[in-house]
Design a protein around this motif. Structure first.
Motif, PDB file in Angstrom:
ATOM      1  N   ASN A 213       0.843  -1.194   0.000  1.00 10.96           N
ATOM      2  CA  ASN A 213       0.000   0.000   0.000  1.00 10.96           C
ATOM      3  C   ASN A 213       0.883   1.250   0.000  1.00 10.96           C
ATOM      4  O   ASN A 213       1.741   1.394   0.867  1.00 10.96           O
ATOM      5  CB  ASN A 213      -0.887  -0.020   1.249  1.00 10.96           C
ATOM      6  N   GLY A 222      -4.872  -4.497  -0.508  1.00  6.74           N
ATOM      7  CA  GLY A 222      -6.144  -5.187  -0.733  1.00  6.74           C
ATOM      8  C   GLY A 222      -6.068  -6.129  -1.916  1.00  6.74           C
ATOM      9  O   GLY A 222      -5.026  -6.327  -2.530  1.00  6.74           O
ATOM     10  N   PHE A 255      -8.892   0.692   0.707  1.00  6.80           N
ATOM     11  CA  PHE A 255      -7.591   0.734   1.369  1.00  6.80           C
ATOM     12  C   PHE A 255      -6.632   1.745   0.729  1.00  6.80           C
ATOM     13  O   PHE A 255      -5.695   2.206   1.390  1.00  6.80           O
ATOM     14  CB  PHE A 255      -6.933  -0.649   1.342  1.00  6.80           C
ATOM     15  N   ALA A 487      -6.641  -0.349   6.030  1.00  6.49           N
ATOM     16  CA  ALA A 487      -5.746  -1.386   5.526  1.00  6.49           C
ATOM     17  C   ALA A 487      -4.933  -2.023   6.641  1.00  6.49           C
ATOM     18  O   ALA A 487      -4.220  -1.327   7.363  1.00  6.49           O
ATOM     19  CB  ALA A 487      -4.807  -0.784   4.479  1.00  6.49           C
ATOM     20  N   ASN A 493      -5.678  -9.349   6.409  1.00 10.30           N
ATOM     21  CA  ASN A 493      -7.008  -8.979   5.906  1.00 10.30           C
ATOM     22  C   ASN A 493      -7.853 -10.240   5.785  1.00 10.30           C
ATOM     23  O   ASN A 493      -8.042 -10.805   4.706  1.00 10.30           O
ATOM     24  CB  ASN A 493      -6.898  -8.266   4.559  1.00 10.30           C
TER      25      ASN A 493
END
Length: 581
Positions: A213, A222, A255, A487, A493
């Motif tokens: 990210n 994600g 995210f 996130a 996740n």
């Protein structure tokens, strides 16, 4: 667009390292496809301990983008199209600017798979030559670059979809959605990273590795359209196409602080794209746009429908773009006074403080615009999620093993940063983790029966809101979290329940960014009662310092086939937020 010449397919030999060798060869060929002059030396790149890199492409230390490149890549999609279709900017200039920024994004987050910039520039030059000769654009998207998730085929390119077994398989034609975009004048130039099997809410595979990210590289972007999320967040693409079976365009959008549309099934053509779980039509995957604005989503959707895809893809329904639906003519007071149901939690897990603050912020902004925001209780979301999981489970393991058996590549069982680490959770969000998941045809029919009953119950519950909405008609849309959290770290996740319910119901959904985590504002909210073990676990996992600066968005949920309306409703929410900033 001129098709690239296929590279020779690597020879598969019966050795213990076959799949590793194939993956290494593919990575080497990917690296060779990057223009040398755009590769930054190590000393100019952020070090491994620098987490936030969202602003790096425009930092003096980067130094790769010219003033003109920055003007192009910071332009809105409306400005891009206006300058391209008027001839103010050349297609070659625009494609080069975004391609250069995409390569920077890749060096920061590992977001790309196929890189075919030379072919894109050749196509852009053809568009410029056409404009010079005829004094008009090829189509409404003349010269607009667009990126693609690595399952959407482009003629002459491999589409591995994160599977080593599909290395060396070259597409003989484009996916229909790519043809439609090219016919409208758009130019594909890169494809983006995904998880092996696609059925993960993170993006890691045995070929290209992990995408991170850009707001915090220790956190996930994600999945499964995670490469698109990171690329668009870094402005390496103005418009991307992903897919969504349980949240795969919405989770990365949430995210990474961008916009996405999960359209109703069968409105955007899927023909020619690769996929997992092919033949599973009970909870279908859909292709959907991801962009830095709602305008990008709308422009994509209008372009696709204007091509009348139902005459080219037998799975598409015949429903052209409806300007009347977009203008909300059937809604209360033609959209001037709307009623939104707000769902604070799904009855399974209560979200972390920044997610609740985002919902509160949206409510406040809409009320200031004199719209009504009324609490809405989730309707059997746990049951809906269970039915979806069992439907996907039915043949998933056989699907994965059939594909990976070609090379002996292991099926990934965790998204942990330590590859092939044993999964303590049993990967509950990745379907088909055990042979016992398989069900008989009769049992599968019962799952479809249960799904239809839940859809009917939800419809009735939505209709019944006419007595509480304050407008005399049912809610215009539902506002809800896109995830329990901002996130999380890679491998963490572990739930998609906030997005997957809308796939089962087949409701169109827009995700839009609202805020960013602020540890001063988003302190832990003390609780002593919990909805269950998962709720307690999520509550105890919250660390505002870890999420600091991460984007937080929400979902704007519409009703089945009201895609035009949900785009308009999301615009109203977005504009209210900006007015309240």
């Amino acid at each position: 667009m001129a098709s690239p010449a296929p590279a020779p397919r690597p020879t598969i030999t019966a050795t213990a390292s076959t799949w590793q060798s194939l993956a290494a060869d593919k990575r080497a060929r990917q690296a060779a496809s990057i223009p040398r002059e755009w590769i930054l030396p190590i000393h100019r790149l952020p070090g491994p301990k620098v987490n936030e890199v969202i602003g790096f492409p425009e930092d003096e230390k980067c130094g790769l983008l010219t003033t003109g490149d920055l003007e192009v890549t910071n332009a809105s999609i409306e400005e891009l199209l206006a300058n391209l279709t008027s001839g103010t900017w050349t297609a070659v200039g625009v494609v080069k600017a975004f391609a250069k920024r995409a390569i920077i994004a890749h060096q920061l987050t590992n977001c790309l798979t196929e890189i075919f910039i030379e072919q894109a520039i050749t196509r852009a030059a053809e568009l410029d030559a056409y404009y010079d000769k005829y004094g008009k654009p090829v189509g409404p998207l003349h010269g607009l670059p667009f990126s693609l998730k690595d399952q959407i085929t482009v003629k002459g390119l491999e589409t591995t979809m994160g599977y080593v077994s599909w290395i060396g398989e070259y597409a003989t034609e484009n996916a229909l959605v790519v043809d439609i975009m090219i016919e409208a004048g758009a130019v594909p130039y890169v494809r983006t990273n995904v998880p092996q099997t696609l059925m993960w809410p993170e993006s890691f595979n045995n070929i290209f590795g992990r995408t991170s990210n850009p707001y915090n590289r220790t956190l996930t972007s994600g999945g499964s359209s995670g490469g698109e999320g990171a690329l668009i967040a870094l402005k390496g693409s103005p418009l991307g196409i992903g897919s969504d079976i349980g949240g795969s365009v919405r989770i990365p959008a949430n995210f990474c602080g961008i916009y996405s549309l999960r359209p109703s099934a069968h409105r955007v053509p899927y023909l020619g794209a690769k996929n997992s779980l092919i033949g599973q039509d009970s909870v279908p995957s859909v292709l959907g746009p991801m962009s830095s604005s709602i305008s990008g989503l709308k422009i994509f959707f209008q372009t696709i429908l204007a091509s009348e895809p139902w005459f080219r893809d037998a799975s598409c329904i015949r429903k052209p773009w409806s300007e009347e639906e977009y203008k909300l003519t059937e809604h209360h007071n033609k959209g001037r006074v709307l009623s939104f149901g707000i769902m604070w939690d799904d009855g399974i897990v209560k979200p972390h403080p920044p997610v609740l603050r985002a919902l509160e912020k949206v409510k406040r902004a809409l009320v200031k615009k004199r719209h009504k925001v009324v609490e809405f209780k989730a309707v059997k979301h746990a049951e809906i999620c269970m039915v979806a999981a069992k439907i996907w489970d039915a043949g998933a393991l056989q699907d994965y093993t059939t594909t990976t058996s070609i090379t002996g590549e292991p099926i990934i069982t965790t998204m942990s940063p330590t590859p092939f680490a044993p999964s303590t959770s049993g990967a509950p969000f990745r379907p088909g983790s055990t042979p016992s998941s398989t069900v008989s045809a009769y049992d599968y029919w019962q799952l479809n029966t249960a799904k239809q009953a839940l859809r009917q119950e939800y419809l009735s519950a939505w209709q019944a809101t006419s007595t509480t909405s304050g407008t005399g008609r049912p809610f215009d849309a539902i506002l809800c979290p896109a995830a329990s959290w901002a996130a999380p770290p890679h491998g963490k996740n572990t739930s998609v329940q906030y997005t997957m319910v809308w796939n089962v119901l087949d409701y169109p959904v827009v995700v839009l960014p609202v805020t960013r985590v602020d540890q001063r504002l988003d302190v832990r909210r003390e609780r002593s009662e919990f909805l269950g073990a998962m709720d307690r676990e999520v509550y105890e996992s919250y660390d505002p310092k870890m999420h600091e600066g991460s984007p937080v968005g929400i979902q704007v949920v519409g009703r089945n086939l009201e895609d035009e309306a949900v785009l308009a409703l999301a615009e109203i929410v977005d504009e209210a937020l900006k007015a309240d900033a």
